[in-house]
Motif scaffolding. Structure first.
Motif, PDB file in Angstrom:
ATOM      1  N   GLU A   1       0.846  -1.184   0.000  1.00 16.17           N
ATOM      2  CA  GLU A   1       0.000   0.000   0.000  1.00 16.17           C
ATOM      3  C   GLU A   1       0.882   1.234   0.000  1.00 16.17           C
ATOM      4  O   GLU A   1       2.072   1.170   0.297  1.00 16.17           O
ATOM      5  CB  GLU A   1      -0.952   0.034   1.192  1.00 16.17           C
ATOM      6  CG  GLU A   1      -0.376   0.337   2.542  1.00 16.17           C
ATOM      7  CD  GLU A   1      -1.483   0.330   3.618  1.00 16.17           C
ATOM      8  OE1 GLU A   1      -1.828  -0.770   4.087  1.00 16.17           O
ATOM      9  OE2 GLU A   1      -2.001   1.414   3.964  1.00 16.17           O
ATOM     10  N   ALA A   2       0.292   2.359  -0.362  1.00 24.10           N
ATOM     11  CA  ALA A   2       1.034   3.619  -0.413  1.00 24.10           C
ATOM     12  C   ALA A   2       1.494   3.998   0.991  1.00 24.10           C
ATOM     13  O   ALA A   2       0.685   4.088   1.918  1.00 24.10           O
ATOM     14  CB  ALA A   2       0.149   4.714  -0.990  1.00 24.10           C
TER      15      ALA A   2
ATOM     16  N   GLN B   1       5.337   0.316  -1.363  1.00 20.29           N
ATOM     17  CA  GLN B   1       5.141   1.476  -2.236  1.00 20.29           C
ATOM     18  C   GLN B   1       5.448   2.752  -1.465  1.00 20.29           C
ATOM     19  O   GLN B   1       4.820   3.042  -0.453  1.00 20.29           O
ATOM     20  CB  GLN B   1       3.700   1.532  -2.753  1.00 20.29           C
ATOM     21  CG  GLN B   1       3.495   2.709  -3.706  1.00 20.29           C
ATOM     22  CD  GLN B   1       2.106   2.758  -4.323  1.00 20.29           C
ATOM     23  OE1 GLN B   1       1.125   2.993  -3.631  1.00 20.29           O
ATOM     24  NE2 GLN B   1       2.018   2.533  -5.621  1.00 20.29           N
TER      25      GLN B   1
ATOM     26  N   LYS C   1       6.610   5.442  -6.596  1.00 19.20           N
ATOM     27  CA  LYS C   1       5.287   5.673  -7.199  1.00 19.20           C
ATOM     28  C   LYS C   1       5.289   6.840  -8.200  1.00 19.20           C
ATOM     29  O   LYS C   1       5.684   7.957  -7.857  1.00 19.20           O
ATOM     30  CB  LYS C   1       4.295   5.943  -6.069  1.00 19.20           C
ATOM     31  CG  LYS C   1       2.857   6.048  -6.494  1.00 19.20           C
ATOM     32  CD  LYS C   1       1.940   6.060  -5.274  1.00 19.20           C
ATOM     33  CE  LYS C   1       0.485   5.984  -5.704  1.00 19.20           C
ATOM     34  NZ  LYS C   1      -0.430   5.843  -4.564  1.00 19.20           N
TER      35      LYS C   1
ATOM     36  N   CYS D   1       2.320   7.545 -10.291  1.00 16.35           N
ATOM     37  CA  CYS D   1       0.989   7.385 -10.884  1.00 16.35           C
ATOM     38  C   CYS D   1      -0.055   8.231 -10.162  1.00 16.35           C
ATOM     39  O   CYS D   1       0.205   8.819  -9.115  1.00 16.35           O
ATOM     40  CB  CYS D   1       0.584   5.902 -10.881  1.00 16.35           C
ATOM     41  SG  CYS D   1       0.446   5.171  -9.251  1.00 16.35           S
ATOM     42  N   HIS D   2      -1.245   8.274 -10.789  1.00 15.18           N
ATOM     43  CA  HIS D   2      -2.471   8.772 -10.161  1.00 15.18           C
ATOM     44  C   HIS D   2      -2.440  10.232  -9.735  1.00 15.18           C
ATOM     45  O   HIS D   2      -3.177  10.635  -8.835  1.00 15.18           O
ATOM     46  CB  HIS D   2      -2.834   7.879  -8.957  1.00 15.18           C
ATOM     47  CG  HIS D   2      -3.028   6.434  -9.331  1.00 15.18           C
ATOM     48  ND1 HIS D   2      -2.949   5.396  -8.435  1.00 15.18           N
ATOM     49  CD2 HIS D   2      -3.278   5.854 -10.531  1.00 15.18           C
ATOM     50  CE1 HIS D   2      -3.157   4.245  -9.068  1.00 15.18           C
ATOM     51  NE2 HIS D   2      -3.345   4.501 -10.340  1.00 15.18           N
TER      52      HIS D   2
ATOM     53  N   ARG E   1       5.434   2.162 -10.176  1.00 18.14           N
ATOM     54  CA  ARG E   1       4.023   2.085 -10.600  1.00 18.14           C
ATOM     55  C   ARG E   1       3.742   3.348 -11.403  1.00 18.14           C
ATOM     56  O   ARG E   1       3.915   4.466 -10.916  1.00 18.14           O
ATOM     57  CB  ARG E   1       3.107   1.993  -9.382  1.00 18.14           C
ATOM     58  CG  ARG E   1       1.662   1.789  -9.778  1.00 18.14           C
ATOM     59  CD  ARG E   1       0.942   0.850  -8.829  1.00 18.14           C
ATOM     60  NE  ARG E   1      -0.102   0.178  -9.554  1.00 18.14           N
ATOM     61  CZ  ARG E   1      -1.404   0.303  -9.308  1.00 18.14           C
ATOM     62  NH1 ARG E   1      -1.820   1.028  -8.293  1.00 18.14           N
ATOM     63  NH2 ARG E   1      -2.286  -0.332 -10.039  1.00 18.14           N
TER      64      ARG E   1
ATOM     65  N   THR F   1      -0.640   1.492 -14.659  1.00 17.05           N
ATOM     66  CA  THR F   1      -1.995   1.941 -14.393  1.00 17.05           C
ATOM     67  C   THR F   1      -2.201   3.199 -15.242  1.00 17.05           C
ATOM     68  O   THR F   1      -1.384   3.475 -16.121  1.00 17.05           O
ATOM     69  CB  THR F   1      -2.207   2.169 -12.872  1.00 17.05           C
ATOM     70  OG1 THR F   1      -3.508   2.672 -12.628  1.00 17.05           O
ATOM     71  CG2 THR F   1      -1.182   3.127 -12.278  1.00 17.05           C
TER      72      THR F   1
ATOM     73  N   MET G   1      -9.100   4.398 -14.707  1.00 21.18           N
ATOM     74  CA  MET G   1      -8.417   3.340 -13.969  1.00 21.18           C
ATOM     75  C   MET G   1      -9.325   2.340 -13.286  1.00 21.18           C
ATOM     76  O   MET G   1      -9.049   1.174 -13.300  1.00 21.18           O
ATOM     77  CB  MET G   1      -7.451   3.927 -12.937  1.00 21.18           C
ATOM     78  CG  MET G   1      -8.138   4.842 -11.969  1.00 21.18           C
ATOM     79  SD  MET G   1      -7.116   5.443 -10.631  1.00 21.18           S
ATOM     80  CE  MET G   1      -6.524   3.995  -9.844  1.00 21.18           C
ATOM     81  N   ARG G   2     -10.369   2.770 -12.646  1.00 19.86           N
ATOM     82  CA  ARG G   2     -11.137   1.768 -11.914  1.00 19.86           C
ATOM     83  C   ARG G   2     -12.389   1.414 -12.700  1.00 19.86           C
ATOM     84  O   ARG G   2     -12.890   2.206 -13.478  1.00 19.86           O
ATOM     85  CB  ARG G   2     -11.484   2.231 -10.511  1.00 19.86           C
ATOM     86  CG  ARG G   2     -12.132   3.559 -10.398  1.00 19.86           C
ATOM     87  CD  ARG G   2     -12.542   3.760  -8.958  1.00 19.86           C
ATOM     88  NE  ARG G   2     -11.427   3.614  -8.063  1.00 19.86           N
ATOM     89  CZ  ARG G   2     -10.907   4.598  -7.344  1.00 19.86           C
ATOM     90  NH1 ARG G   2     -11.383   5.802  -7.430  1.00 19.86           N
ATOM     91  NH2 ARG G   2      -9.918   4.383  -6.541  1.00 19.86           N
TER      92      ARG G   2
ATOM     93  N   ASP H   1      -8.781   6.807  -3.115  1.00 17.06           N
ATOM     94  CA  ASP H   1      -7.735   5.844  -2.789  1.00 17.06           C
ATOM     95  C   ASP H   1      -6.931   5.527  -4.022  1.00 17.06           C
ATOM     96  O   ASP H   1      -7.490   5.200  -5.041  1.00 17.06           O
ATOM     97  CB  ASP H   1      -8.335   4.523  -2.324  1.00 17.06           C
ATOM     98  CG  ASP H   1      -9.405   4.718  -1.315  1.00 17.06           C
ATOM     99  OD1 ASP H   1      -9.067   4.802  -0.143  1.00 17.06           O
ATOM    100  OD2 ASP H   1     -10.569   4.803  -1.733  1.00 17.06           O
TER     101      ASP H   1
HETATM  102  C1  LIG Z   1      -9.561   1.165  -1.860  1.00 22.28           C
HETATM  103  C2  LIG Z   1      -8.461   1.348  -2.854  1.00 22.28           C
HETATM  104  C3  LIG Z   1      -7.168   1.631  -2.394  1.00 22.28           C
HETATM  105  C4  LIG Z   1      -6.123   1.797  -3.293  1.00 22.28           C
HETATM  106  N1  LIG Z   1      -4.857   2.054  -2.819  1.00 22.28           N
HETATM  107  C5  LIG Z   1      -3.840   2.199  -3.708  1.00 22.28           C
HETATM  108  C6  LIG Z   1      -2.506   2.426  -3.249  1.00 22.28           C
HETATM  109  O1  LIG Z   1      -2.216   2.471  -2.057  1.00 22.28           O
HETATM  110  N2  LIG Z   1      -1.540   2.581  -4.192  1.00 22.28           N
HETATM  111  C7  LIG Z   1      -1.796   2.514  -5.548  1.00 22.28           C
HETATM  112  O2  LIG Z   1      -0.882   2.668  -6.353  1.00 22.28           O
HETATM  113  N3  LIG Z   1      -3.050   2.275  -5.992  1.00 22.28           N
HETATM  114  C8  LIG Z   1      -4.060   2.108  -5.123  1.00 22.28           C
HETATM  115  N4  LIG Z   1      -5.331   1.863  -5.572  1.00 22.28           N
HETATM  116  C9  LIG Z   1      -5.556   1.688  -7.023  1.00 22.28           C
HETATM  117  C10 LIG Z   1      -5.548   0.225  -7.381  1.00 22.28           C
HETATM  118  O3  LIG Z   1      -4.287  -0.369  -7.070  1.00 22.28           O
HETATM  119  C11 LIG Z   1      -5.796   0.029  -8.892  1.00 22.28           C
HETATM  120  O4  LIG Z   1      -4.924   0.853  -9.609  1.00 22.28           O
HETATM  121  C12 LIG Z   1      -7.216   0.370  -9.248  1.00 22.28           C
HETATM  122  O5  LIG Z   1      -8.098  -0.456  -8.497  1.00 22.28           O
HETATM  123  C13 LIG Z   1      -7.545   0.221 -10.738  1.00 22.28           C
HETATM  124  O6  LIG Z   1      -6.837  -0.754 -11.391  1.00 22.28           O
HETATM  125  P1  LIG Z   1      -5.961  -0.364 -12.680  1.00 22.28           P
HETATM  126  O7  LIG Z   1      -4.975   0.638 -12.213  1.00 22.28           O
HETATM  127  O8  LIG Z   1      -5.344  -1.650 -13.112  1.00 22.28           O
HETATM  128  O9  LIG Z   1      -6.921   0.190 -13.684  1.00 22.28           O
HETATM  129  C14 LIG Z   1      -6.373   1.692  -4.691  1.00 22.28           C
HETATM  130  C15 LIG Z   1      -7.668   1.415  -5.138  1.00 22.28           C
HETATM  131  C16 LIG Z   1      -8.703   1.250  -4.241  1.00 22.28           C
HETATM  132  C17 LIG Z   1     -10.077   0.957  -4.779  1.00 22.28           C
END
Ligand SMILES: Cc1cc2nc3c(=O)[nH]c(=O)nc-3n(C[C@H](O)[C@H](O)[C@H](O)COP(=O)(O)O)c2cc1C
Length: 372
Positions: A101-102, A152, A222, A224-225, A272, A333, A344-345, A371
């Motif tokens: 986790e992050a 991470q 990290k 990303c995002h 990532r 991602t 992403m999700r 998240d």
């Molecule tokens: C509750 C939750 C917590 C997440 N925590 C992290 C995180 O700590 N670090 C991270 O890089 N992505 C995190 N993510 C993103 C997921 O790892 C993942 O990227 C996302 O569910 C979508 O998948 P995809 O990136 O393959 O499209 C989190 C997603 C959710 C739903």
């Protein structure tokens, strides 16, 4: 969600059987062949080991993506909720835990007050967390020599909320035409200086040294995002050592990697990466998300200036750089949950929120959460 907008696609969870999924794919002309029944593990392609250049082997090709629960203590330590999640990672069957986790490299870089932090005070907790993973994995699978565990490391940059779930304390690299105002910053909000950045890099290296001491196989730097590492990649309008050219925008990564190689030799490094990005989206007239309007949008790493199409030229350049730095672990991602979460999700609902969707936390309350 707007009263007017009704999603026009089913939730994945509604497709209960292989036949349901098959029908859906056929109806929508999506070419995604799959086996209707799982092969026994001895024959499964997922059960093939992956050797790494480090000499380690990942025991199969299943990976747990990093996933935080916003359930640490205010001083950055895990709670029972955290431990429970890590235990589930351990017994999932996956042999690669890509970062768990992050974990912030400093308190001011946390994405929420309950994010974990790696520093000298919290170090013993990470030793315990990793041991918990090893013990739980051994209990189910009998061995851990083919389990690869990463941590991470993050700095949340523009999306720092270290003290309150409601108040951003953003650290930004450049003034963004949409994101500054969307997240409450005036156009002239102060930027991180190159010296500030050098100090953050030092924190990364310190955290990596501790991660190695705690026994983690690798750290995920990290990128990303929309968090700080990712923002560097789009810092085309920034002056100085860390902005403008591709070389400058990747200096942060290169300096962190060089620092880790020197201070923690032998520690694996992963990344990532949001391999593509787009314009921020907003709520449109029907309630469905629409992109912000921009003729030329230069801030989508891995995207064309239209802001809504991909151009992976720089992404491939970055991957070549990553390879040249000896980084073998790359987790792809896309986009950012703060401004284009549908990239992403699996999103049932269109991206229409001004900040982030309200989602239940581990403790049951709801909060504005993004998240990642
Ligand atoms: C509750 C939750 C917590 C997440 N925590 C992290 C995180 O700590 N670090 C991270 O890089 N992505 C995190 N993510 C993103 C997921 O790892 C993942 O990227 C996302 O569910 C979508 O998948 P995809 O990136 O393959 O499209 C989190 C997603 C959710 C739903």
């Amino acid at each position: 969600m707007s009263e007017k907008y009704k999603p026009q696609f089913p939730r994945m969870a509604q497709l209960k059987t292989a036949a349901d999924l098959g029908n859906y794919l056929t109806k929508n002309d999506i070419g995604l062949p799959f086996d209707e029944t799982l092969l026994p593990s001895s024959e499964s392609p997922f059960n093939r080991p992956i050797p790494l250049k480090s000499g380690q082997t990942i025991g199969n090709s299943l990976c747990i993506l990093p996933m935080e629960g916003w359930d640490g203590t205010l001083d950055g330590r895990p709670t029972d909720f955290t431990r429970n999640r890590w235990k589930k990672f351990a017994i999932s069957g996956a042999k690669l835990l890509f970062g768990c986790e992050a974990v912030a490299v400093c308190h001011s870089g946390k994405a929420n007050p309950n994010q974990l932090v790696m520093n000298a005070n919290t170090f013993p907790d990470f030793v315990e967390l990793r041991q918990l993973v090893l013990d739980a994995h051994t209990e189910v699978f009998g061995k851990t020599d083919d389990l690869v565990i990463g941590l991470q490391l993050t700095h949340s940059g523009r999306f720092c909320k270290p003290k309150s779930h409601k108040a951003f304390e953003s650290k930004i690299l450049y003034s963004h035409p949409f994101l500054n105002s969307k997240f409450g910053m005036p156009a002239d909000y102060p930027l991180l200086t190159d010296t500030d950045i050098d100090q953050i890099i030092e924190k990364y290296v310190e955290a990596a040294v501790l991660a190695q001491k705690a026994g983690f196989d690798f750290v995920d730097v990290k990128h990303c995002h929309g968090y700080l590492g990712h923002e560097f990649l789009s810092a085309v309008s920034r002056d100085g050592r860390y902005g403008g050219s591709f070389e400058n925008r990747t200096r942060y990564l290169r300096n962190i990697v060089a620092g880790i190689r020197e201070a923690a030799p032998g520690l694996g490094i992963g990344i990532r990466l949001s391999a593509f990005d787009m314009l921020p989206f907003k709520k449109g007239p029907t309630g469905a998300g629409i992109p912000e309007a921009a003729d030329q949008y230069p801030f989508a790493f891995g995207g064309k200036p239209s802001g809504t199409e991909l151009d992976l030229t720089e992404t491939k350049e970055l991957l070549a750089l990553v390879e040249s730095l000896g980084i073998q672990l790359v987790c792809i991602t896309g986009g950012s949950p703060y401004y284009n979460p549908h990239l992403m999700r699996p999103a049932l609902f269109p991206p229409q929120m001004v900040t982030c969707p309200r989602r239940p936390t581990a403790r049951g309350e709801t909060a504005n959460r993004c998240d990642t």
